[in-house]
Design a protein around this motif. Structure first.
Motif, short mmCIF file in Angstrom:
data_model
loop_
_atom_site.label_atom_id
_atom_site.label_comp_id
_atom_site.label_asym_id
_atom_site.label_seq_id
_atom_site.Cartn_x
_atom_site.Cartn_y
_atom_site.Cartn_z
N SER A 1 18.27 0.80 1.04
CA SER A 1 16.87 0.97 1.41
C SER A 1 15.97 0.80 0.19
O SER A 1 14.91 0.16 0.28
N ASP A 2 16.38 1.34 -0.94
CA ASP A 2 15.58 1.22 -2.17
C ASP A 2 15.49 -0.25 -2.61
O ASP A 2 14.44 -0.70 -3.08
N ALA A 3 16.61 -0.98 -2.45
CA ALA A 3 16.61 -2.40 -2.84
C ALA A 3 15.69 -3.21 -1.92
O ALA A 3 14.98 -4.10 -2.38
N LEU A 4 15.70 -2.88 -0.63
CA LEU A 4 14.78 -3.54 0.29
C LEU A 4 13.34 -3.23 -0.07
O LEU A 4 12.47 -4.10 -0.03
N ASP A 5 13.09 -1.98 -0.43
CA ASP A 5 11.74 -1.58 -0.81
C ASP A 5 11.26 -2.38 -2.03
O ASP A 5 10.12 -2.87 -2.06
N LYS A 6 12.12 -2.53 -3.01
CA LYS A 6 11.76 -3.29 -4.22
C LYS A 6 11.50 -4.75 -3.87
O LYS A 6 10.50 -5.34 -4.32
N LEU A 7 12.38 -5.33 -3.07
CA LEU A 7 12.24 -6.73 -2.69
C LEU A 7 10.99 -6.94 -1.85
O LEU A 7 10.20 -7.87 -2.08
N TRP A 8 10.77 -6.08 -0.86
CA TRP A 8 9.62 -6.24 0.03
C TRP A 8 8.31 -5.95 -0.68
O TRP A 8 7.30 -6.55 -0.34
N THR A 9 8.33 -5.07 -1.65
CA THR A 9 7.13 -4.82 -2.46
C THR A 9 6.75 -6.07 -3.23
O THR A 9 5.57 -6.44 -3.33
N VAL B 1 7.39 0.77 1.16
CA VAL B 1 6.28 -0.18 1.21
C VAL B 1 5.82 -0.41 2.65
O VAL B 1 4.66 -0.78 2.88
N CYS B 2 6.69 -0.16 3.61
CA CYS B 2 6.33 -0.36 5.01
C CYS B 2 5.28 0.64 5.48
O CYS B 2 4.60 0.41 6.49
N LEU B 3 5.13 1.72 4.74
CA LEU B 3 4.15 2.75 5.08
C LEU B 3 2.88 2.61 4.25
O LEU B 3 1.96 3.41 4.41
N SER B 4 2.83 1.61 3.39
CA SER B 4 1.71 1.47 2.45
C SER B 4 0.56 0.65 2.99
O SER B 4 -0.54 0.69 2.43
N GLY B 5 0.81 -0.13 4.04
CA GLY B 5 -0.23 -1.03 4.55
C GLY B 5 -0.30 -2.35 3.81
O GLY B 5 -1.13 -3.20 4.15
N LYS B 6 0.58 -2.54 2.81
CA LYS B 6 0.55 -3.77 2.02
C LYS B 6 1.23 -4.94 2.74
O LYS B 6 0.95 -6.10 2.44
N VAL B 7 2.13 -4.62 3.66
CA VAL B 7 2.85 -5.65 4.39
C VAL B 7 3.28 -5.06 5.73
O VAL B 7 3.48 -3.84 5.84
N ARG B 8 3.38 -5.89 6.74
CA ARG B 8 3.84 -5.41 8.05
C ARG B 8 5.37 -5.59 8.13
O ARG B 8 5.88 -6.69 7.91
N CYS B 9 6.06 -4.51 8.44
CA CYS B 9 7.52 -4.55 8.55
C CYS B 9 7.93 -4.47 10.02
O CYS B 9 7.41 -3.63 10.76
N HIS B 10 8.84 -5.33 10.41
CA HIS B 10 9.30 -5.37 11.78
C HIS B 10 10.83 -5.30 11.80
O HIS B 10 11.49 -5.88 10.95
#
Length: 202
Positions: free
Chosen positions: A105-113, A150-159
């Motif tokens: 999950s942390d790696a996804l967060d870093k990549l998606w950020t 990052v999915c909760l930040s409003g910076k990108v939409r996660c689906h």
């Protein structure tokens, strides 16, 4: 663009997979997406199959940085190619597996950020079916893999595309891991319907 592991793209046609989700998604969408997925690769580190999945994002940017949508798989090989103790922990819902899922999950967060910073607007994450039997029920879904911050930040939409209800054990190849072509077609159809419904650039 498409990135990920053998669920996204593979050369296992002899097992009836049809090459993974990527060719099925190209077919249902009626166009060719740029596909950087590679079978066998992990999310957290490089292995004998190739560099870690985040490197695929770097390759995609170098080819053309104007990317609004990413569809991806990833994290499964970090479990099934892990040590026997990790695999046993996942089958039992143990602490070692929980820690690995948090790392994923942390790696996804870093990549998606990074993707968000690069201008991506939507990320579509295709989840593995529970029919593979690799993770105990107590750790399946969001119970084991919390949504990246990052999915909760409003910076990108996660689906999230859930596949368990459309990929049963009988829909998997002989290895018990990879969906057969008909199942990949169903995954692609659900993914494209989500993209259409949510107004995702496609």
């Amino acid at each position: 663009v498409l990135i990920g592991d053998s669920w996204m793209s593979n050369t296992l046609q002899f097992e009836g997979t049809g090459g993974g989700i990527a060719p099925s998604l190209n077919s249902v969408a009626g166009q060719r997406y740029r596909n950087y997925g590679l079978q066998g690769v992990m999310l957290l580190m490089a292995d004998s199959f190739g560099p870690a999945i985040p490197s695929q994002w770097n390759d995609a940017k170098r080819a053309n940085p104007k990317i609004k949508t990413v569809v991806m798989t990833g994290g499964g090989n970090d479990i099934i190619q892990g040590s026997s103790t990790l695999q046993g922990s996942c089958e039992m819902g143990g602490d070692e597996c929980k820690q690995k899922l948090v790392a994923i999950s942390d790696a996804l967060d870093k990549l998606w950020t990074q993707m968000a910073a690069d201008g991506v607007e939507d990320i579509v994450y295709i989840r593995y079916t529970d029919a593979t039997g690799t993770i105990d029920e107590s750790l399946q879904g969001d119970k084991g893999l919390p949504p990246p911050k990052v999915c909760l930040s409003g910076k990108v939409r996660c689906h999230s595309v859930v596949t368990t209800d459309i990929v049963a054990k009988s829909d998997l190849a002989a290895d018990g891991i990879h969906p057969l072509k008909a199942a990949n077609d169903r995954i692609a159809k659900r993914t494209f319907e989500l993209m259409t419904k949510e107004g995702i650039r496609r």
